[in-house]
Design a protein around this motif. Sequence first.
Motif, PDB file in Angstrom:
ATOM      1  N   GLN A  95       0.839  -1.189   0.000  1.00 48.27           N
ATOM      2  CA  GLN A  95       0.000   0.000   0.000  1.00 48.27           C
ATOM      3  C   GLN A  95       0.883   1.252   0.000  1.00 48.27           C
ATOM      4  O   GLN A  95       1.893   1.305   0.693  1.00 48.27           O
ATOM      5  N   GLU A  96       0.476   2.273  -0.769  1.00 50.63           N
ATOM      6  CA  GLU A  96       1.310   3.438  -0.990  1.00 50.63           C
ATOM      7  C   GLU A  96       0.712   4.721  -0.415  1.00 50.63           C
ATOM      8  O   GLU A  96      -0.501   4.864  -0.329  1.00 50.63           O
ATOM      9  N   SER A  97       1.582   5.634  -0.032  1.00 49.77           N
ATOM     10  CA  SER A  97       1.211   7.013   0.300  1.00 49.77           C
ATOM     11  C   SER A  97       2.289   7.911  -0.285  1.00 49.77           C
ATOM     12  O   SER A  97       3.426   7.492  -0.496  1.00 49.77           O
ATOM     13  N   VAL A  98       1.923   9.163  -0.562  1.00 49.68           N
ATOM     14  CA  VAL A  98       2.804  10.051  -1.319  1.00 49.68           C
ATOM     15  C   VAL A  98       3.046  11.355  -0.568  1.00 49.68           C
ATOM     16  O   VAL A  98       2.135  11.913   0.059  1.00 49.68           O
ATOM     17  N   ARG A  99       4.270  11.842  -0.624  1.00 42.92           N
ATOM     18  CA  ARG A  99       4.658  13.151  -0.112  1.00 42.92           C
ATOM     19  C   ARG A  99       5.247  13.956  -1.270  1.00 42.92           C
ATOM     20  O   ARG A  99       6.008  13.420  -2.062  1.00 42.92           O
ATOM     21  N   GLU A 100       4.887  15.234  -1.354  1.00 38.99           N
ATOM     22  CA  GLU A 100       5.455  16.119  -2.373  1.00 38.99           C
ATOM     23  C   GLU A 100       6.275  17.204  -1.670  1.00 38.99           C
ATOM     24  O   GLU A 100       5.782  17.881  -0.769  1.00 38.99           O
ATOM     25  N   VAL A 101       7.528  17.358  -2.096  1.00 41.67           N
ATOM     26  CA  VAL A 101       8.458  18.257  -1.420  1.00 41.67           C
ATOM     27  C   VAL A 101       9.204  19.099  -2.452  1.00 41.67           C
ATOM     28  O   VAL A 101       9.595  18.605  -3.511  1.00 41.67           O
ATOM     29  N   ARG A 102       9.386  20.390  -2.134  1.00 42.29           N
ATOM     30  CA  ARG A 102      10.277  21.254  -2.905  1.00 42.29           C
ATOM     31  C   ARG A 102      11.590  21.395  -2.146  1.00 42.29           C
ATOM     32  O   ARG A 102      11.591  21.566  -0.932  1.00 42.29           O
ATOM     33  N   ALA A 125       0.219  18.786   5.754  1.00 42.48           N
ATOM     34  CA  ALA A 125       1.628  19.158   5.919  1.00 42.48           C
ATOM     35  C   ALA A 125       2.007  20.352   5.059  1.00 42.48           C
ATOM     36  O   ALA A 125       3.148  20.811   5.125  1.00 42.48           O
ATOM     37  N   ARG A 126       1.092  20.866   4.269  1.00 40.71           N
ATOM     38  CA  ARG A 126       1.399  21.938   3.329  1.00 40.71           C
ATOM     39  C   ARG A 126       1.908  23.179   4.068  1.00 40.71           C
ATOM     40  O   ARG A 126       1.326  23.615   5.049  1.00 40.71           O
ATOM     41  N   TRP A 143      15.888  23.456  11.911  1.00 44.54           N
ATOM     42  CA  TRP A 143      14.709  24.127  12.436  1.00 44.54           C
ATOM     43  C   TRP A 143      13.493  23.695  11.635  1.00 44.54           C
ATOM     44  O   TRP A 143      13.577  23.474  10.423  1.00 44.54           O
ATOM     45  N   LEU A 144      12.378  23.604  12.318  1.00 41.46           N
ATOM     46  CA  LEU A 144      11.119  23.193  11.692  1.00 41.46           C
ATOM     47  C   LEU A 144      10.086  24.295  11.858  1.00 41.46           C
ATOM     48  O   LEU A 144       9.887  24.796  12.973  1.00 41.46           O
ATOM     49  N   TYR A 145       9.443  24.689  10.754  1.00 42.76           N
ATOM     50  CA  TYR A 145       8.353  25.659  10.819  1.00 42.76           C
ATOM     51  C   TYR A 145       7.023  24.945  10.625  1.00 42.76           C
ATOM     52  O   TYR A 145       6.822  24.236   9.639  1.00 42.76           O
ATOM     53  N   LEU A 146       6.126  25.120  11.603  1.00 48.70           N
ATOM     54  CA  LEU A 146       4.787  24.536  11.542  1.00 48.70           C
ATOM     55  C   LEU A 146       3.784  25.663  11.321  1.00 48.70           C
ATOM     56  O   LEU A 146       3.547  26.469  12.226  1.00 48.70           O
ATOM     57  N   PRO A 147       3.194  25.749  10.140  1.00 45.54           N
ATOM     58  CA  PRO A 147       2.277  26.860   9.868  1.00 45.54           C
ATOM     59  C   PRO A 147       1.048  26.859  10.762  1.00 45.54           C
ATOM     60  O   PRO A 147       0.515  27.930  11.079  1.00 45.54           O
ATOM     61  N   THR A 292      14.238  33.256  10.290  1.00 43.32           N
ATOM     62  CA  THR A 292      13.138  34.194  10.073  1.00 43.32           C
ATOM     63  C   THR A 292      12.506  34.000   8.701  1.00 43.32           C
ATOM     64  O   THR A 292      11.306  34.200   8.522  1.00 43.32           O
ATOM     65  N   GLY A 293      13.329  33.570   7.712  1.00 45.39           N
ATOM     66  CA  GLY A 293      12.782  33.333   6.385  1.00 45.39           C
ATOM     67  C   GLY A 293      11.823  32.163   6.313  1.00 45.39           C
ATOM     68  O   GLY A 293      11.019  32.075   5.380  1.00 45.39           O
ATOM     69  N   LEU A 294      11.894  31.255   7.278  1.00 43.30           N
ATOM     70  CA  LEU A 294      10.989  30.105   7.276  1.00 43.30           C
ATOM     71  C   LEU A 294       9.530  30.530   7.336  1.00 43.30           C
ATOM     72  O   LEU A 294       8.658  29.891   6.745  1.00 43.30           O
ATOM     73  N   ARG A 295       9.264  31.593   8.029  1.00 38.46           N
ATOM     74  CA  ARG A 295       7.877  32.049   8.180  1.00 38.46           C
ATOM     75  C   ARG A 295       7.303  32.585   6.873  1.00 38.46           C
ATOM     76  O   ARG A 295       6.080  32.661   6.728  1.00 38.46           O
ATOM     77  N   ARG A 296       8.179  32.935   5.943  1.00 40.33           N
ATOM     78  CA  ARG A 296       7.713  33.489   4.669  1.00 40.33           C
ATOM     79  C   ARG A 296       7.665  32.457   3.556  1.00 40.33           C
ATOM     80  O   ARG A 296       7.330  32.780   2.420  1.00 40.33           O
ATOM     81  N   VAL A 297       8.024  31.225   3.866  1.00 40.53           N
ATOM     82  CA  VAL A 297       8.046  30.182   2.844  1.00 40.53           C
ATOM     83  C   VAL A 297       6.636  29.890   2.356  1.00 40.53           C
ATOM     84  O   VAL A 297       5.701  29.766   3.149  1.00 40.53           O
ATOM     85  N   ARG A 298       6.489  29.788   1.055  1.00 37.27           N
ATOM     86  CA  ARG A 298       5.197  29.419   0.450  1.00 37.27           C
ATOM     87  C   ARG A 298       5.407  28.272  -0.529  1.00 37.27           C
ATOM     88  O   ARG A 298       6.441  28.167  -1.133  1.00 37.27           O
TER      89      ARG A 298
END
Length: 298
Positions: A95-102, A125-126, A143-147, A292-298
């Motif tokens: 069984q499969e699940s998918v993650r998309e990452v830039r 997770a977006r 560091w991890l940013y959680l929106p 600080t740039g993590l907060r601006r990631v889109r």
Amino acid sequence: MKTDQPIRPARVRPARGLRAARFCLLAMFFLPGMPSQEAWAGGPGSPASPADPGSPPDPSEEKGLQIARDARSQDEGFGNFSAGMTMVLRNKKGQESVREVRVKVLEAEDDGNKSLFVFDQPRDARGTALLIHGHKDRPDDQWLYLPALKRVKRISSSNRSGSFMGSEFTYEDMTVQEVEKYTYRYLRDEPCGDGLDCVVTERIPVEKGSVYRRQLVWRDKSALRVWKVEYYDRKDAHLKTLTVAEYRQYLDRYWRAGSMAMVNHLTGKSTDLVWTDYQFGTDIDDRDFTRTGLRRVR
């Protein structure tokens, strides 16, 4: 009434919001932290303990180290690149699940590279972003940013065996394998498929907190590209095998893989990484790799 029993302090339960945030970090992303600074000291009995300074150099160790240095020198100077990465996770039932990452990577001349992972899928997770400042002679910073929480959290746990995004790749697997983080030994030459002649080396992590006792690496002699890695756990059991394929050359020099397949021999699970849309010399600089740039990631 007198008693010889020690008085135990009352247990203080964390606030509900903190418990929820902690669960989110552990259960949702499975991202381990970094080992302590002391983990790099080697110490008696560790696999990376230095050899007796009075003993003659081991030719197999010198050759193994030179192969690693040559492979690094062939990849130096790329500057930066961006790419897309699809993770296909399979359980033992298929069984499969998918993650998309830039992904964005910035080369550093005197230290480890800087990497940024931005998660687009699944939906919950977006916008989550993982920033890594790699280092050659000490643990990486991350560091991890959680929106959902609108906060940047420094990851400092010493547990590195947790999976990256629930996959069969650990955080240790996802970082750049800096030469200084291992000791080396040349083992043999052998064919490795598709008419390639490969050199096989053994590398042993320097830090005691590593997930692995050792790794066997297959590189082709012509370009020193990695085609296969066997991972052995702390008990020296064959834990996982990574197979790399679909290499493509960029800027007439830099080789990048199109696919990576990691198989866990103990669990029967596997993870494929499919890399697409490599772009070199993009508009990337240090400002893209700050907390600080993590907060601006889109």
